[in-house]
Design a protein around this motif. Structure first.
Motif, PDB file in Angstrom:
ATOM      1  N   LEU A 186     -38.084  -2.892  45.310  1.00 46.00           N
ATOM      2  CA  LEU A 186     -38.287  -2.095  46.506  1.00 46.00           C
ATOM      3  C   LEU A 186     -37.021  -1.345  46.898  1.00 46.00           C
ATOM      4  N   LEU A 187     -35.869  -1.978  46.752  1.00 46.39           N
ATOM      5  CA  LEU A 187     -34.631  -1.271  47.056  1.00 46.39           C
ATOM      6  C   LEU A 187     -34.547   0.029  46.253  1.00 46.39           C
ATOM      7  N   GLU A 188     -34.894  -0.051  44.978  1.00 46.84           N
ATOM      8  CA  GLU A 188     -34.856   1.146  44.142  1.00 46.84           C
ATOM      9  C   GLU A 188     -35.938   2.145  44.553  1.00 46.84           C
ATOM     10  N   GLN A 189     -37.111   1.647  44.933  1.00 45.54           N
ATOM     11  CA  GLN A 189     -38.175   2.539  45.381  1.00 45.54           C
ATOM     12  C   GLN A 189     -37.797   3.260  46.673  1.00 45.54           C
ATOM     13  N   LEU A 190     -36.951   2.630  47.486  1.00 40.29           N
ATOM     14  CA  LEU A 190     -36.480   3.252  48.716  1.00 40.29           C
ATOM     15  C   LEU A 190     -35.339   4.236  48.460  1.00 40.29           C
ATOM     16  N   GLY A 191     -34.943   4.364  47.194  1.00 43.34           N
ATOM     17  CA  GLY A 191     -33.927   5.338  46.831  1.00 43.34           C
ATOM     18  C   GLY A 191     -32.534   4.784  46.666  1.00 43.34           C
TER      19      GLY A 191
END
Length: 453
Positions: free
Chosen positions: A273-278
């Motif tokens: 999720l951290l990566e999905q949030l950019g």
């Protein structure tokens, strides 16, 4: 996107300690050795069992939980797995019918057949009564059969099998697996506080899994050919179109994440999720004395700093970097063991006091008994959604730090008293708690904890 299908089983039990993890890992290892693509999932907030399942299957292990992760997430992950896998295994949590969002409810909603593992070491024909009760308690529960665990031998297995009303329920018997050290019996998958010892901590972990797989291979379940598994094929519908992608709330920010044996209690989905949030995720090992990466925010996950306290305290260079990070006002989110590492000191189980990093006032104390366990929710001011997560710890914290918020048991928000509430400490740019959240339950709240406004 079309539906996808795959043979799938839920491995459940009447309660904890019956051998679900061993049976699941053995089944995954047996089929992975045979060249099948196996995907394993774990029900409930568990960081440790997935280490064993990942080693057994050779694939990442994600969480399925109707309350914590939500039914949509469960369906999406199972559909994605079914498109690639030859076999899906889902290890349950606690007892089959325990809790409002039980393993049985998950199995019923998603159409997953249930294999029950029962510790039969001290029973005979009663196995049949217990199996019948579990099978018939809900008339619409998908069912696979029973695997007896910790069975003394063939005669014992015959007694157990004879007690079943439906001979087709019998999927075999596993012996008590383990060995001896210093004249004492040892478990195949050893435990300590918080659960199983993580697989990566044992040099012979794969050999242990092979031993369990070899034992399972002698059972009717273990001898089943791939074609026999078709009886448990499940169709998983494609997720509805139009699901919104997470907003890039952390775009352009770097989040440093502590990852090693001292900080090992991490949901893979939280990193995703951290990566999905950019965000750019930069992992490092405090235990090995690695430098703090150049970052905008720091996440210290749960783990076992108490087992590595001297080594952590010895890395004074890292401590200086952490102090500079906090002095610059850059956020730190610390949960569970991550919070313990930030304290001034930690009293270990043997009574010795160990200095820690000293960034959060106060001390922690390790106890021999469980101090808290269960689901928690954290609502930040101005946020419509609350972070969902859990609390599970054998330590306590005495801190003078301000605690403006609490992570509460579900259903206790607004109550005059909130038993089991976990303090969420705020000290400068540090935010710390025993609460361990599922990030996707409230991405905006998570982004705020990491400094995005």
């Amino acid at each position: 996107m079309a539906s996808a299908s795959c043979p799938a089983l839920v491995i459940a039990a009447p309660g904890s300690g019956q051998g679900k993890t061993t049976a699941t890992a053995a089944l995954a290892r047996l089929h992975a050795r045979g060249g099948r693509r196996v995907r394993v999932f774990k029900c409930g907030p568990d960081h440790l069992d997935p280490h064993w399942h990942e080693l057994a299957s050779g694939a990442p292990v994600h969480t399925l939980d109707l309350w914590l992760t939500g039914e949509r997430d469960c369906r999406e992950r199972l559909h994605a797995a079914a498109r690639q896998a030859d076999l899906i295994l889902v290890e349950g949590v606690m007892g089959l019918f325990d809790g409002e969002n039980s393993v049985a409810e998950l199995a019923r909603r998603l159409g997953l057949p249930v294999l029950v593992v029962i510790d039969a070491s001290a029973m005979g024909g009663t196995l049949g009564a217990l199996t019948h009760g579990l099978r018939s308690y809900w008339s619409d529960l998908p069912w696979a059969g029973v695997l007896a665990n910790r069975v003394a031998g063939e005669r014992h297995a015959d007694l157990l099998r004879a007690g079943l009303r439906d001979p087709g329920d019998w999927l075999g018997a596993l012996p008590a697996l383990g060995g001896f050290e210093a004249g004492r019996p040892t478990a195949l998958l050893p435990e300590r506080h918080l659960g199983l010892v993580a697989a990566h901590e044992l040099p012979d972990a794969l050999a242990r899994l092979d031993a369990a797989a070899d034992a399972l291979a002698t059972t009717p379940l273990g001898r089943m050919a791939p074609a026999d598994w078709e009886r448990w094929r499940v169709s998983f519908d494609a997720p509805p179109a139009g699901g919104a992608a997470p907003a890039p709330l952390l775009a352009g920010r770097t989040v440093a994440v502590a990852r090693d044996a001292a900080f090992c209690l991490v949901y893979p989905a939280n990193l995703e999720l951290l990566e999905q949030l950019g965000a750019r995720v930069a992992c490092f090992s405090p235990l090995r004395g690695e430098a703090l990466p150049d970052c905008d925010a720091l996440w210290l996950p749960g783990g076992y700093p108490e087992l590595h306290a001297p080594a952590l305290a010895a890395h004074t260079g890292l401590q200086a970097q952490l102090r500079a990070h906090v002095a610059a006002g850059r956020p730190v989110w610390a949960e569970g063991g991550g919070m313990l590492a930030l304290l001034e000191s930690l009293i270990l189980a043997d009574g010795t006091r160990q200095p820690m990093w000293g960034l959060l006032p106060g001390q922690g104390t390790m106890h021999r008994r469980l101090q808290a366990l269960g689901p928690r929710v954290l609502r930040l001011p101005g946020m419509d959604e609350a972070l969902r997560g859990h609390s599970f710890h054998y330590s306590s914290v005495d801190s003078s730090a301000h605690a403006p918020r609490q992570a509460l048991r579900p259903g206790t928000e607004g109550a005059a008293e909130a038993p089991g509430a976990e303090a969420v400490y705020r000290h400068g740019s540090i935010c710390a708690s025993y609460f361990q959240p599922w990030f996707a339950s409230a991405p905006r709240a998570l982004a705020r904890l990491l400094g995005s406004h």
